[in-house]
Design a protein around this motif. Structure first.
Motif, PDB file in Angstrom:
ATOM      1  N   LEU B 320       0.833  -1.205   0.000  1.00  0.00           N
ATOM      2  CA  LEU B 320       0.000   0.000   0.000  1.00  0.00           C
ATOM      3  C   LEU B 320       0.865   1.252   0.000  1.00  0.00           C
ATOM      4  O   LEU B 320       0.640   2.197  -0.762  1.00  0.00           O
ATOM      5  CB  LEU B 320      -0.924  -0.016   1.230  1.00  0.00           C
ATOM      6  CG  LEU B 320      -1.713   1.259   1.502  1.00  0.00           C
ATOM      7  CD1 LEU B 320      -2.711   1.530   0.374  1.00  0.00           C
ATOM      8  CD2 LEU B 320      -2.455   1.170   2.845  1.00  0.00           C
ATOM      9  N   GLU B 321       1.893   1.254   0.857  1.00  0.00           N
ATOM     10  CA  GLU B 321       2.709   2.462   1.010  1.00  0.00           C
ATOM     11  C   GLU B 321       3.539   2.755  -0.242  1.00  0.00           C
ATOM     12  O   GLU B 321       3.819   3.920  -0.529  1.00  0.00           O
ATOM     13  CB  GLU B 321       3.615   2.345   2.233  1.00  0.00           C
ATOM     14  CG  GLU B 321       2.871   2.462   3.563  1.00  0.00           C
ATOM     15  CD  GLU B 321       2.079   1.214   3.929  1.00  0.00           C
ATOM     16  OE1 GLU B 321       2.242   0.174   3.255  1.00  0.00           O
ATOM     17  OE2 GLU B 321       1.289   1.283   4.880  1.00  0.00           O
ATOM     18  N   SER B 322       3.936   1.711  -0.978  1.00  0.00           N
ATOM     19  CA  SER B 322       4.699   2.028  -2.192  1.00  0.00           C
ATOM     20  C   SER B 322       3.783   2.653  -3.240  1.00  0.00           C
ATOM     21  O   SER B 322       4.217   3.507  -4.002  1.00  0.00           O
ATOM     22  CB  SER B 322       5.484   0.829  -2.739  1.00  0.00           C
ATOM     23  OG  SER B 322       4.720  -0.302  -2.762  1.00  0.00           O
ATOM     24  N   SER B 323       2.529   2.257  -3.259  1.00  0.00           N
ATOM     25  CA  SER B 323       1.596   2.931  -4.171  1.00  0.00           C
ATOM     26  C   SER B 323       1.292   4.351  -3.698  1.00  0.00           C
ATOM     27  O   SER B 323       1.169   5.269  -4.500  1.00  0.00           O
ATOM     28  CB  SER B 323       0.293   2.136  -4.287  1.00  0.00           C
ATOM     29  OG  SER B 323       0.478   1.032  -5.146  1.00  0.00           O
ATOM     30  N   ILE B 324       1.155   4.501  -2.378  1.00  0.00           N
ATOM     31  CA  ILE B 324       0.883   5.845  -1.837  1.00  0.00           C
ATOM     32  C   ILE B 324       2.010   6.806  -2.230  1.00  0.00           C
ATOM     33  O   ILE B 324       1.772   7.909  -2.739  1.00  0.00           O
ATOM     34  CB  ILE B 324       0.732   5.797  -0.294  1.00  0.00           C
ATOM     35  CG1 ILE B 324      -0.630   5.191   0.074  1.00  0.00           C
ATOM     36  CG2 ILE B 324       0.903   7.183   0.322  1.00  0.00           C
ATOM     37  CD1 ILE B 324      -0.874   5.061   1.568  1.00  0.00           C
ATOM     38  N   CYS B 325       3.258   6.380  -2.045  1.00  0.00           N
ATOM     39  CA  CYS B 325       4.350   7.325  -2.309  1.00  0.00           C
ATOM     40  C   CYS B 325       4.506   7.572  -3.804  1.00  0.00           C
ATOM     41  O   CYS B 325       4.833   8.682  -4.218  1.00  0.00           O
ATOM     42  CB  CYS B 325       5.656   6.865  -1.670  1.00  0.00           C
ATOM     43  SG  CYS B 325       6.507   5.513  -2.480  1.00  0.00           S
ATOM     44  N   LYS B 326       4.240   6.548  -4.600  1.00  0.00           N
ATOM     45  CA  LYS B 326       4.354   6.731  -6.051  1.00  0.00           C
ATOM     46  C   LYS B 326       3.277   7.705  -6.539  1.00  0.00           C
ATOM     47  O   LYS B 326       3.555   8.599  -7.348  1.00  0.00           O
ATOM     48  CB  LYS B 326       4.230   5.365  -6.730  1.00  0.00           C
ATOM     49  CG  LYS B 326       4.233   5.397  -8.242  1.00  0.00           C
ATOM     50  CD  LYS B 326       5.558   5.859  -8.825  1.00  0.00           C
ATOM     51  CE  LYS B 326       5.610   5.644 -10.324  1.00  0.00           C
ATOM     52  NZ  LYS B 326       4.575   6.361 -11.078  1.00  0.00           N
ATOM     53  N   ALA B 327       2.067   7.532  -6.039  1.00  0.00           N
ATOM     54  CA  ALA B 327       0.979   8.436  -6.439  1.00  0.00           C
ATOM     55  C   ALA B 327       1.259   9.857  -5.972  1.00  0.00           C
ATOM     56  O   ALA B 327       1.095  10.827  -6.722  1.00  0.00           O
ATOM     57  CB  ALA B 327      -0.349   7.947  -5.853  1.00  0.00           C
ATOM     58  N   LYS B 328       1.713   9.968  -4.721  1.00  0.00           N
ATOM     59  CA  LYS B 328       1.943  11.296  -4.143  1.00  0.00           C
ATOM     60  C   LYS B 328       3.089  12.014  -4.870  1.00  0.00           C
ATOM     61  O   LYS B 328       2.967  13.165  -5.269  1.00  0.00           O
ATOM     62  CB  LYS B 328       2.266  11.154  -2.651  1.00  0.00           C
ATOM     63  CG  LYS B 328       2.526  12.458  -1.933  1.00  0.00           C
ATOM     64  CD  LYS B 328       1.278  13.282  -1.840  1.00  0.00           C
ATOM     65  CE  LYS B 328       1.555  14.717  -1.463  1.00  0.00           C
ATOM     66  NZ  LYS B 328       0.468  15.599  -1.864  1.00  0.00           N
ATOM     67  N   ALA B 329       4.201  11.294  -5.037  1.00  0.00           N
ATOM     68  CA  ALA B 329       5.362  11.927  -5.662  1.00  0.00           C
ATOM     69  C   ALA B 329       5.084  12.237  -7.131  1.00  0.00           C
ATOM     70  O   ALA B 329       5.483  13.291  -7.632  1.00  0.00           O
ATOM     71  CB  ALA B 329       6.589  11.017  -5.534  1.00  0.00           C
TER      72      ALA B 329
END
Lengths: 369, 392
Positions: B320-329
């Motif tokens: 989940l967190e790798s998708s969160i950071c990819k989307a955010k960045a």
């Protein structure tokens, strides 16, 4: 070392606060907001958690734990997820007590800190915000002038939490020539000080569960010991940074509340034959809430971590507060939209969080934990 | 303990990385304008710099974890330049897949090669389960026979080999998709083209054709030939590779965004605009306020990247967190670089400076390794408890 791992004790505290927010805060939030009152038994109940006394030295009857902006961030997020107004009401005494712990002279600590270590809720507060447009803590209009050994305070304050019952106020005022916060000092003003007038509770857009009031200071005379920290004074910049960081964490809690309410609603509510959560337009809005709640939290943690290390956190605290204010407003706004018409109805808490997000987003300094 | 302070050891490494990065930056424009040239692995001005890995000697337990450090290091390198990155080591995306899924023998045999990763095809990008390329086992010769086309293969020209996705059974859907190791020079493996791009021009992007390409049976990555019964079991394994590459890609983009912010801060100062945080609305210019918003956006996105890497350092799941950071960045770097040019004005659009290049280079961040929309789909399914059928 960069680490996102709370200590075991912090995890326990966080869990306890989450449970308290769920069982004791959220259920009374709407009633308290509508009536504009904090229930007395809520204040007593929250007092039993030791939120204020834990970080007061043992010598004055407290728990003697080290002052931790990070632990406070964890606590505030959980309580604010229950209700931001009630969270601030429960913690308002800390706005006064914590700066005394950090900057007070021994005599000031001896006199004032035991007040917060008793069995009953004891109200005291911080007076930072001032009336007038575009309030800015670096341009305070309240002034403290020297008179002999003592001080004379003149000015006006507003949005002072628990002003209706606070025994003391920590009043921030310009006390010299310097620029911005360098010139600002904090003064301990007892409720019965001559020249101090306290208004009726203010009527606000949001946060009505937190009674606030205005103070008029007409040449309030204080002795030399009326200045926090005595001759050494206090670091007003640190107070403001602590306050901004704490405000950020309240906004994280509020945003999480919106998200956690909107998700099950969207899964339950059907349109065109299926749950609205199955539409990308809604699902992506919820995903954005999830992304931002994380981002907001890490920003506040970073600022809190610097404050815990005792290094300057002006940049981090500013970025955290302003980012959280913007994102919380957007999340609350989107929350109303996900619920549609029901987001506008006071049967659901979303409209309350929408109002609170706007109110909190512009407050500075009322949560200087 | 929650902490965000770098240790002296951490800082030492990051300082060295920035020093190198500045050397790389001095070559950035040249390789942007000469996209047919490959930047060298060594630059004369940095000949005597210690190798990056040597800086990691003598790490202490109180130093920051290696996953988090590698994100900061990556961002530090791309702060210099995306394409001219020295001593980046042998590491295409295919190497990450090899590390995640290869058998010990495969690691041994292929670990020394630079491996690209070929997933995208002319007809499928965001939905890799629609891969059309086929792999058929020829029992007689114990070989896989590959047929199909791949595009957008990062560093596909320069790589010595590739990890390529193909289906061994179209009727099995996602579960039938496997990855194969193919060396350059394998018969029937043709590098058919090189793309001309908006940015990251010095990094080549290749197109491949596989025309009855025969490879040994043992080149199936991970070695498992059977098709898992439970839906998408094997596929999920392949997708796990993304849990570290997504934060890395986010970090790459944020390094570029930070360069843009630094340039813009200097430009604003030169124009007499102070961008110190603190003063309220009455005391601050609109430009300063906008700049601080972009800075906060950068910080917020970077912290989500570090969070995903930190979870990985702890051995915890970070899907989940790798998708969160990819989307955010991905979204943040677009807004930051676009905003920086807006603040700097016409000078920001001039090729005299690198800001316009950073604006072009960074745009891919929100597309490759899964677009922002795909990341949101993953995040939404996760928080809603939905499967792929419930949320398409």
């Amino acid at each position: 070392m960069i680490s996102f791992g709370p200590t075991e004790e912090q995890e326990i505290v966080r869990e306890a606060m989450r449970e308290f927010a769920h069982s004791a805060v959220r259920p009374i939030a709407r009633k308290s907001e509508e009536e504009g009152l904090v229930p007395e038994d809520f204040l007593e109940q929250s007092w039993q958690l030791g939120l204020v006394s834990t970080q007061i030295p043992e010598a004055y009857g407290g728990g003697g734990e080290a002052r931790s902006p990070i632990t406070n961030a964890l606590v505030l997020e959980e309580l604010a997820c229950g209700d931001a107004g009630l969270a601030l009401a429960a913690l308002a005494p800390a706005l006064f007590a914590m700066p005394v712990v950090e900057f007070g002279t021994e005599a000031q600590q001896r006199e004032l800190l035991p007040l917060f270590c008793g069995d009953r809720y004891h109200a005291a507060s911080l007076a930072l915000v001032e009336p007038g447009p575009c309030f800015d803590p670096i341009g305070l209009r309240t002034v403290a002038e020297r008179k002999g050994d003592g001080w004379v305070l003149s000015g006006a304050k507003c949005f002072v939490p628990m002003a209706d019952r606070a025994s003391h106020f920590l009043v921030l005022a310009r006390a010299g020539e310097g620029v911005g916060l360098e010139a600002v000092q904090a003064f301990i003003v007892p409720r019965d000080a001559a020249g101090l007038e306290i208004s009726e509770p203010e009527k606000k857009l949001g946060l009505n569960g937190l009674p606030t009031g205005s103070l008029a200071l007409e040449r309030v005379e204080l002795p030399a010991v009326g200045r926090l920290g005595g001759d050494a004074g206090c670091d007003a910049r640190r107070l403001v940074n602590l306050s901004r960081t704490a405000l950020g964490t309240v906004l994280v809690g509020l945003s999480r509340a919106v998200m956690e309410y909107a998700i099950p609603y969207a899964k339950d509510r059907e349109a065109f034959g299926e749950a609205i959560a199955r539409k990308q337009a809604i699902a992506f809005t919820l995903a954005d809430m999830r992304i931002e709640v994380d981002a907001m939290r890490w920003l506040t943690w970073k600022a809190a971590s610097r404050l815990e290390h005792g290094v300057d956190a002006t940049r981090e605290a500013h970025l955290a507060r302003s980012y959280c204010a913007r994102q919380a407003m957007k999340i609350a706004d989107d929350g109303v939209q996900v619920l549609g018409g029901h987001g506008f109805i006071r049967e659901h808490p979303i409209e309350l969080w929408y109002r609170n997000a706007r109110t909190l987003g512009v407050l500075e300094g009322t949560v200087a934990l | 303990m929650i902490d965000f302070m770098l240790t002296t050891n951490d800082q030492k490494i990051l300082d060295a990385v920035r020093r190198e990065a500045l050397v790389c930056r001095s070559y950035a424009r040249h390789y942007d304008e000469h996209e047919d040239e490959f930047p060298p692995d060594e630059l004369p001005e940095a000949g005597d710099f210690p190798p990056t890995m040597s800086l990691f000697a003598g790490r202490e337990p109180e130093d920051t974890g290696l996953g988090v450090m590698s994100m900061l290091l990556t961002a530090g390198q791309t702060w210099g330049d995306y394409s001219v990155r020295m001593r980046r080591g042998k590491g295409g995306l295919g190497n990450a897949a090899l590390r995640a899924a290869g058998t010990p023998e495969q690691q041994q045999k292929w670990g020394g090669l630079t491996l690209a990763m070929a997933i995208t095809e002319p007809g499928c990008g965001s939905d890799p389960s629609r891969v059309q390329m086929t792999a058929v086992l020829d029992e007689a010769t114990d070989e896989w026979v590959l047929n199909g086309e791949k595009i957008f293969v990062t560093t596909g020209c320069r790589a010595q080999g590739v990890v390529v996705w193909a289906t061994i059974d179209k009727s099995a859907g996602r579960a039938g998709i496997k990855s194969f190791l193919v060396e350059k020079g394998a018969p029937g493996f043709i590098v058919s083209g090189k793309e001309k791009k908006l940015g990251i021009r010095a990094d080549d992007t290749a197109a491949y054709v596989f025309d009855n390409c025969r490879i040994p049976r043992g080149n199936l990555l991970g070695g498992k030939e059977e098709i898992p019964q439970e839906s998408s079991g094997g596929f999920r394994g392949v997708m796990k590779t993304f849990n570290m590459t997504r934060p890395a890609v986010a970090g790459i983009g944020l390094g570029i965004a930070e360069a843009a912010l630094d340039f813009t801060r200097d430009a604003l100062r030169e124009a007499g605009i102070q961008v110190e945080p603190g003063p309220g609305i009455a005391a601050q210019s609109a430009a300063a306020q906008r700049f601080l918003e972009l800075e906060a956006l950068y910080e917020a996105a970077m912290l989500t990247v570090l969070r995903a890497a930190w979870l990985s350092d702890q051995g915890q799941p970070n899907n989940l967190e790798s998708s969160i950071c990819k989307a955010k960045a991905g979204a943040a770097v677009r807004e930051i670089t676009q905003g920086c040019i807006e603040l700097v004005g016409p000078m920001g659009a001039s090729r005299e400076h690198l800001l316009e290049k950073w604006f072009r280079d960074v745009r891919i961040t929100d597309i490759y390794e899964g677009t922002g929309e795909i990341q949101r789909l993953i995040i939404a399914r996760n928080i809603l408890g939905y499967g792929r059928e419930e949320l398409k």
